[in-house]
Design an enzyme around this catalytic site. Structure first.
Site, PDB file in Angstrom:
ATOM      1  N   HIS A   1     -10.943  -6.961  23.256  1.00  9.95           N
ATOM      2  CA  HIS A   1     -11.078  -7.383  21.843  1.00  9.95           C
ATOM      3  C   HIS A   1     -12.441  -7.993  21.512  1.00  9.95           C
ATOM      4  CE1 HIS A   1      -6.491  -8.603  22.078  1.00  9.95           C
ATOM      5  NE2 HIS A   1      -6.707  -7.293  21.655  1.00  9.95           N
TER       6      HIS A   1
ATOM      7  N   GLU B   1     -12.172  -5.247  12.845  1.00  7.65           N
ATOM      8  CA  GLU B   1     -12.715  -4.133  14.045  1.00  7.65           C
ATOM      9  C   GLU B   1     -13.068  -2.857  13.386  1.00  7.65           C
ATOM     10  OE1 GLU B   1      -9.042  -5.069  15.987  1.00  7.65           O
ATOM     11  OE2 GLU B   1      -9.986  -5.201  17.864  1.00  7.65           O
TER      12      GLU B   1
ATOM     13  N   ARG C   1     -12.351   3.306  18.544  1.00  8.30           N
ATOM     14  CA  ARG C   1     -12.343   2.045  19.507  1.00  8.30           C
ATOM     15  C   ARG C   1     -11.920   2.494  20.800  1.00  8.30           C
ATOM     16  NH1 ARG C   1      -7.316  -2.146  19.735  1.00  8.30           N
ATOM     17  NH2 ARG C   1      -8.376  -3.775  21.003  1.00  8.30           N
TER      18      ARG C   1
END
Ligand SMILES: Nc1ncnc2c1ncn2[C@@H]1O[C@H](COP(=O)(O)OP(=O)(O)O)[C@@H](O)[C@H]1O
Ligand SMILES: CC(=O)OP(=O)(O)O
Ligand SMILES: [Mg+2]
Length: 416
Positions: free
Chosen positions: A198, A402, A109
């Site tokens: 996000h 995620e 990420r």
């Protein structure tokens, strides 16, 4: 499933059955979450969390998911490199070491991708340089992401490392939502605009909500409220982001665990000129000593609710400020979308705090928004509706994932 891919170590090819695992790293400012997934059935093999990195009270919790009990390590873990090396040792202890030929790629990420990255990207030196260039606009996040990438590269230099950017989903925002009303020349020279964060979560949750409603995402207008330690709202029309609450950095918008969210920008000049604070001190104040923690000393919503229930006035005011901001965004995004089909709560607070969900939508019956008390009280890890049966607008709780989304995008990229 026997898709062929090139083996970077041997130059030969092998079947997907050989290399079917993806390790995902989600490095935050003081934590690392990791997951190892088997992409043949998208199942988790192990998950872990290292928290309070850099403090004497660091803690690693590693959970093997195919047999074995969770294990914990405590004591100082100095930085993200040490955290990742400790995670790699835990994985190795379960026979899931990073040296395994079954590992196909490592997905990271990456919080800020600027305007360059709207897709998952294999990390090269050039890509890493760009992520580094963006450190000033994601000071809590990009440095940790870079350390995660470098450490993973050192552990497995032969493997593809893939960056999945928080900003990617928001690159569809129209110019009138993305631009600040400041001098165009100055803004363009310094790439000052609203990027949004996000995004992996907002994208995943909006797709899962469409599945829950049994309707194509292309037909739906929704407001997604990602309420974790960091928090953001987005307006999603037909599966595309049209507006989001975070801006140039993840500081704008909602009240968060330690971040202020929206303030008059003149507060910063005032703190500098009148309070004599330095730029770094103001940065730390707004990013780390504000939000819920600044208002009442706690940033965990469970603790805040406990205090509210005991009659603590500071906690009650902090909660009210948090809810008031959230409600303003729901109203604003209703206007932006014109028609709202669903309001969706996700992330740590959104998924777990019934009082936050109830309070955020209280009094919005005029918008067609209502929460059914019994449905809202249900605790579950599954996507679910919490609006009354006959509601005009669906209100849903949809757990985000995620890591699963990053693993899927990483695997697709290295196998296609
Ligand atoms: N049962 C719960 N009730 C209320 N809030 C909770 C609960 N569990 C977790 N949270 C909140 O979720 C936050 C963490 O959310 P998370 O999405 O994991 O954040 P991040 O990814 O930013 O670390 C915690 O700080 C806490 O406030
Ligand atoms: C971008 C951001 O705020 O991320 P997190 O919620 O993980 O801090
Ligand atoms: Mg998060």
């Amino acid at each position: 499933m026997t898709a062929m891919t090139t083996d970077p170590t041997s130059g030969g090819s092998r079947s997907m059955n050989d290399a079917h695992r993806v390790l995902v790293l989600n490095s935050g400012s003081s934590s690392v979450k990791y997951q190892l997934l088997d992409m043949r059935d998208r199942s988790r093999l192990a998950t872990g969390l290292v928290e309070r990195i850099g403090e004497s009270s660091s803690r690693l919790v590693h959970t093997p998911l195919k047999g074995g009990e969770p294990r914990e390590r405590t004591g100082r873990i100095a930085d993200h490199e040490e955290a990742l090396r400790a995670a790699a040792e835990e994985l190795a202890a379960d026979g899931l070491g990073l040296d395994s030929p079954e590992l196909a790629a490592i997905g990271h990420r990456v919080v800020h991708g600027g305007l360059k990255f709207s897709e998952p990207t294999v990390i090269t030196d050039e890509v890493l340089k760009e992520i580094e260039r963006l450190v000033p606009v994601a000071p809590l996040h990009n440095p940790a992401n870079i350390t995660g990438i470098r450490t993973a590269q050192a552990l497995r230099p032969d493997l593809p490392q893939v960056a999945v950017f928080d900003t990617a989903f928001h690159t569809t925002m129209p110019e009138h939502a993305a631009r600040y009303a400041i001098d165009v020349g100055t803004a363009d020279a310094h790439r000052i605009r609203r990027y949004g964060f996000h995004g992996t979560s907002h994208a995943y949750v909006s797709r899962r909500t469409a599945e829950l409603l049994g309707r194509p995402v292309a037909e739906l207008n929704m407001i997604v409220l990602h309420l974790g330690n960091g928090a953001s709202a987005s307006a999603v029309a037909g599966g595309r982001c049209v507006e989001t609450s975070m801006g140039l950095t993840p500081l704008e918008g909602l009240v968060m665990g330690t971040r202020s969210g929206d303030v008059d920008p003149a507060v910063t000049f005032h703190l500098k000129r009148v309070a004599g604070m330095s730029t770094d001190e103001i940065d730390t104040l707004l990013n780390k000593r504000s939000g819920l923690v600044g208002l009442c000393g706690d940033n965990d919503m469970r603790e805040i609710r406990r205090r509210v229930d005991e009659g603590d006035e500071r906690a009650a005011l902090a909660f009210d400020i948090y809810i008031h901001r959230l409600k303003k965004y729901v109203g604003a995004y209703s206007a932006v979308l014109g028609r709202v089909d669903a309001v969706v709560f996700t992330a740590g607070v959104g998924e777990n705090s019934a009082p936050v969900r109830e309070a955020a939508l209280a009094g919005l019956e005029g918008f067609g928004l209502a929460v059914d008390a019994d449905r809202n009280a249900v605790r579950s890890g599954e996507p679910r509706l919490i609006s009354p049966e006959d509601a005009r607008v669906a209100v849903a709780v949809v757990p985000t994932d995620e890591e699963l989304e990053i693993a899927g995008q990483t695997f697709d990229l290295v196998h296609n």
